[in-house]
Design an enzyme around this catalytic site. Structure first.
Site, PDB file in Angstrom:
ATOM      1  N   CYS B  77       0.833  -1.212   0.000  1.00  0.00           N
ATOM      2  CA  CYS B  77       0.000   0.000   0.000  1.00  0.00           C
ATOM      3  C   CYS B  77       0.869   1.265   0.000  1.00  0.00           C
ATOM      4  CB  CYS B  77      -0.997  -0.026   1.160  1.00  0.00           C
ATOM      5  SG  CYS B  77      -2.307   1.198   0.983  1.00  0.00           S
ATOM      6  N   HIS B 174      -3.111  -5.441   1.581  1.00  0.00           N
ATOM      7  CA  HIS B 174      -2.416  -5.635   2.861  1.00  0.00           C
ATOM      8  C   HIS B 174      -2.332  -7.093   3.299  1.00  0.00           C
ATOM      9  CE1 HIS B 174      -2.184  -1.349   3.802  1.00  0.00           C
ATOM     10  NE2 HIS B 174      -3.415  -1.242   3.304  1.00  0.00           N
ATOM     11  N   GLU B 176      -0.497  -8.267   5.391  1.00  0.00           N
ATOM     12  CA  GLU B 176      -0.208  -8.301   6.836  1.00  0.00           C
ATOM     13  C   GLU B 176      -1.489  -8.231   7.677  1.00  0.00           C
ATOM     14  OE1 GLU B 176       0.170  -5.830   4.818  1.00  0.00           O
ATOM     15  OE2 GLU B 176      -0.113  -3.875   5.771  1.00  0.00           O
TER      16      GLU B 176
END
Lengths: 295, 197
Positions: B77, B174, B176
């Site tokens: 991002c 994302h 994560e």
């Protein structure tokens, strides 16, 4: 799978992107530009900063959408705006103009003394204030995707922000060491949903991002809150009520990133000009305190 | 093999937790000196303007560029924006990958979304080839790739959301934020192959 919008993951995800950052109160597009140039991760669009709300008195309401829209036009970072506690129509209006986050805030005059907004009903995410873990988890239960400790807004006195952050983090530490059979009684005692208490115990932290707010006025204040263990900071009156807002804003951003580096903190704390004139919470009449609004 | 996470701002702790779970040693990077000895670097999600300003203020831009010329770097991002050569905005960029990006390409936060992606490259870490569930938050888009950069994933309408250029990786979503660790494993493989060079 088809595209899904407004899931809880994307609501709390934006707050995760703000971590380690500073969210600044602004009242004009010019302020918003200064905040963005200083490195703010988001701005809170307001008609008056909390110190002025205190000074003026009267009923504090949602900001004129026209002002918020101008601020949204001025910057590329996320824009937040405040609705009164329980005023779900102000929240509907803020959602309609497309703000990125709504702060259901005790800084404004509460619209409902019994009920907060049912936040799961909205596509836009909410941040809410808290003084302790029970209050935080009640707000998350209603749909808040981000929490901030309340502190005492508009005072420039960090003592309440410290008290609230230490209370929340201390309660989480206590919870982690409780045997499983005592968790239900703990939930009852703090008045929080059992499932969220269990989740907090497993994670060792709140299930959403937790910022500090209310009284942060210097780089050292911001670093203090970060070292105590919050995820980021809101600075309200502390910047635009000071002598040199651009410089102070940039210094607070740097102090929030390098919160564990006293060399950097010493450097950014130099020559910042006049801080905002503070008001000590210890000698403030109870009737003037706003952290007690909401439950 | 130690991996760095750029810890100026954003969700670096989420990347760190995921990498550590996969057995990697992780170091947070806030100053240029902290890049020494790292085998790879993750630039997390966050606000790209904030990250760029802090990187410039602490003289990290050149050291990061130099690091990225030699070592594996992955940007998610805001990190992908930072790796790009053009973001259509006055802000510090690393100009490491031959990609241009459009910031906030999908609109405001109410337009943030989740969707399943087909990412054939991930078969190198998991042969199942099952869809990859991706979270997009005020996400940018990769507008174009050129040079040796190649597309790794696109939306159903063809818009580009992940790209790789040799040892450099950019995802506008994302990994994560989801439990699926395939992209982190993919990146660790990239770091390993780069270190074996």
């Amino acid at each position: 799978m088809e595209k899904e919008v407004a899931t809880f993951a994307v609501k709390k995800g934006l707050a995760q992107m703000l971590k380690g950052g500073v969210i600044m109160d602004v009242v004009t597009p010019d302020h918003a530009k200064i905040a963005e140039d200083a490195g703010a991760v988001a701005v809170m669009a307001l008609e008056r900063v909390p110190a002025d709300i205190r000074a003026t008195g009267g009923v504090a309401r949602m900001t004129d959408p026209e002002i918020i829209l101008k601020i949204m036009d001025a910057v590329s970072i996320p824009v937040m705006a405040k609705a009164r506690i329980g005023h779900f129509v102000e929240a509907q209006i803020l959602e309609a103009i497309g703000v990125d986050y709504i702060d259901e805030s005790e800084v404004l005059t509460p619209a409902d003394e019994a009920h907060h907004i049912y936040k799961h009903a909205f596509k836009v995410p909410f941040v809410c204030g808290c003084r302790n873990l029970g209050e935080a988890l009640r707000r998350i239960g209603e749909g808040a995707a981000m929490i901030r400790t309340k502190g005492e807004a508009g005072t420039g006195d960090v003592v309440e922000a410290v008290r609230h952050a230490r209370t929340v983090l201390g309660e989480i530490r206590t919870l982690q060491y409780l045997p499983e059979e005592e968790v239900m009684a703990f939930s009852k005692e703090i008045g929080a949903p059992y499932e969220l208490v269990l989740e907090t115990r497993t994670l060792g932290r709140m299930p959403v991002v937790n910022f500090a707010a209310g009284g942060i006025a210097t780089p050292a204040d911001a670093a203090l809150m970060m070292q105590i263990g919050v995820d980021g900071v809101f600075v309200g009156s502390g910047i635009f009520k000071s002598g040199d807002p651009a410089r102070r804003a940039a210094a607070i951003v740097k102090a929030t990133t390098h919160y564990n580096d006293p060399q950097v903190l010493a450097e950014v704390s130099r020559n910042l000009g006049e801080p905002m004139v503070g008001r000590s919470v210890a000698v403030m009449p109870e009737t003037e305190k706003i952290a007690g609004r909401g439950w | 093999m130690e991996i760095g996470v750029l810890a100026l701002q954003g969700d670096f702790a989420e990347h760190q937790a995921m990498l550590e779970k996969l057995g990697a040693a992780v170091r947070q990077v806030r100053q240029p000196g902290q890049l020494a000895g790292l085998a790879g670097l993750v630039i997390p999600g966050g606000e790209s303007t904030t990250m760029g300003k802090l990187a410039a203020a602490y003289d990290l831009i050149e050291p990061l560029r130099e690091f990225g010329r030699m070592h594996a770097v992955w940007g998610t991002c805001a990190g992908a924006i930072f790796l790009s050569r053009d973001a259509g905005n006055e802000q510090p960029l690393l100009d490491l990958m031959d990609i241009s990006v459009i910031r906030n390409a999908f609109g405001r936060q109410v337009d943030s979304f989740e969707i399943d992606l087909d990412v054939p490259e991930l078969k190198s870490v998991d042969p199942s080839g099952k869809p990859y569930h991706a979270v997009f938050i005020r996400a940018p888009l990769i507008d174009s790739v050129s040079g040796s950069a190649k597309v790794l994933a696109s939306l159903p309408d063809g818009r580009i959301v992940a790209a790789r250029q040799g040892h450099l990786l950019a995802t506008v979503f994302h990994p994560e934020l989801t439990p699926d660790d395939r992209f982190h494993r993919y990146f660790l493989e990239l770091v390993k192959s780069r270190s074996d060079h």
